[in-house]
Structure formats: C-alpha cells, structure tokens
Write a protein that holds these residues in place. Structure first.
Motif: not given
Length: 183
Positions: A51-58, A12, A49
C-alpha cells in the motif's frame, strides 16, 4: 492503472484481501523460492509496504481476481527496486499467485497488461524481473513475456546470506517494444 484483461480484474487492495494474502504468503509451495513462508505479522508488514508503494509512486502490486466469480487469484504489478540491487534504479514486474490458479496462464495474462501500463502510461524504457536461478516456473513466464536474460547479469541477492541456497538470482530485461508511446 491496468484494470482488466480478458479473464482477470486488476485492482487496488482492500482490507478484506489480507486473509487471502496471508494464506498465499504462508504457503510453503508458493514460497519455495523465497527464504521462508511469511508469518501473519510479516504478511501484515508486506501488506503495508504494498500500500505504501502505491502512495509513494502511484502504482504497485495489484490485487488480481477472476472476472467470472471475483475469486482472488494473487497479485501482479510493478515496483521500484531497492537501491541495494546491482541493476538499480529499475522498475520490476512481479507476481505471486495462489496454487489453485497456477497453470492457467493468469500470471502471463495479467503481466502483459501490467507491462503495457508500464510502457504506455508510466513511460518506462525498460522493465526488469528477477528470481532465483532455480525458479524455472517464473522464468518461463518471463520468457513468454519476451524478457531476455544474460548469464553475465546473474547476481547474488544482497539481502540473503552468502551461504543461502537461493542467493543466486537471474535478471531478465524487457525494453520498450517499438510502437509503444512514451508519456
């Protein structure tokens, strides 16, 4: 999450990765198959974006570093493609590496780990990749990964102007290999 290969660690993102990402995205050689190098502000938006993709999709684009010396190599990972793309919904594999790490097989090595994660852990039936028609280095990596393309699936990227020289893109697909478990 894919964590490691023989030579690389996938992890990460940390805030201290930003300067390396900004350097990568500002490099004209790295960005030659993109509309333009990114400014620091544009890279900050990209960083958010990612980091946001990780938050939204794992899952998402992983920071990649060499195990031997912890040097930052670039990123490799999976993304859910935008709904505006003609083959959506789909999961895309993507990569971007620093020039000093090109031609060492790192993109292919990390991408194989990411594909394994996508098929085995995420249960994807297919993973796609796409790039400009002129980006033969990335297309070689796609073929090394076993991805297939058909010229009838070439598409004009909807986020680029009609007259943009990089608008035509080639789509590659990889179906889940036999023997990969489903989740």
């Amino acid at each position: 999450m894919p964590t490691a290969t023989e030579r690389l660690r996938l992890r990460h993102w940390r805030e201290d990765d930003f300067p390396a990402l900004a350097t990568l995205c500002a490099d004209p050689a790295v960005m030659r198959y993109f509309p333009a190098p990114l400014s620091e502000e544009e890279t900050r938006t990209l960083f958010a974006r990612i980091r946001g993709h990780f938050e939204e999709h794992g899952f998402g684009l992983y920071a990649v570093e060499k195990k031997a010396d912890a040097r930052w190599v670039g990123f490799v990972g999976l993304l859910e493609v935008g709904a505006d793309l003609p083959f959506a919904p789909a999961t895309e594999i993507a990569w971007r590496l620093s020039p000093e790490h090109w031609y060492n097989g790192y993109a292919t090595e990390a991408a194989r780990a990411v594909l394994d994660f996508g098929f085995n852990s995420l249960g994807r039936e297919e993973i796609v990749a796409f790039t400009t028609e002129s980006n033969t280095p990335s297309q070689r990596v796609m073929r090394r990964l076993g991805m297939q393309t058909c010229t009838d699936e070439d598409f004009n990227h909807p986020r680029l102007p009609a007259d943009h020289p990089l608008r035509l893109h080639r789509l590659y697909r990889l179906r889940r290999p036999e023997g990969h478990a489903t989740t």
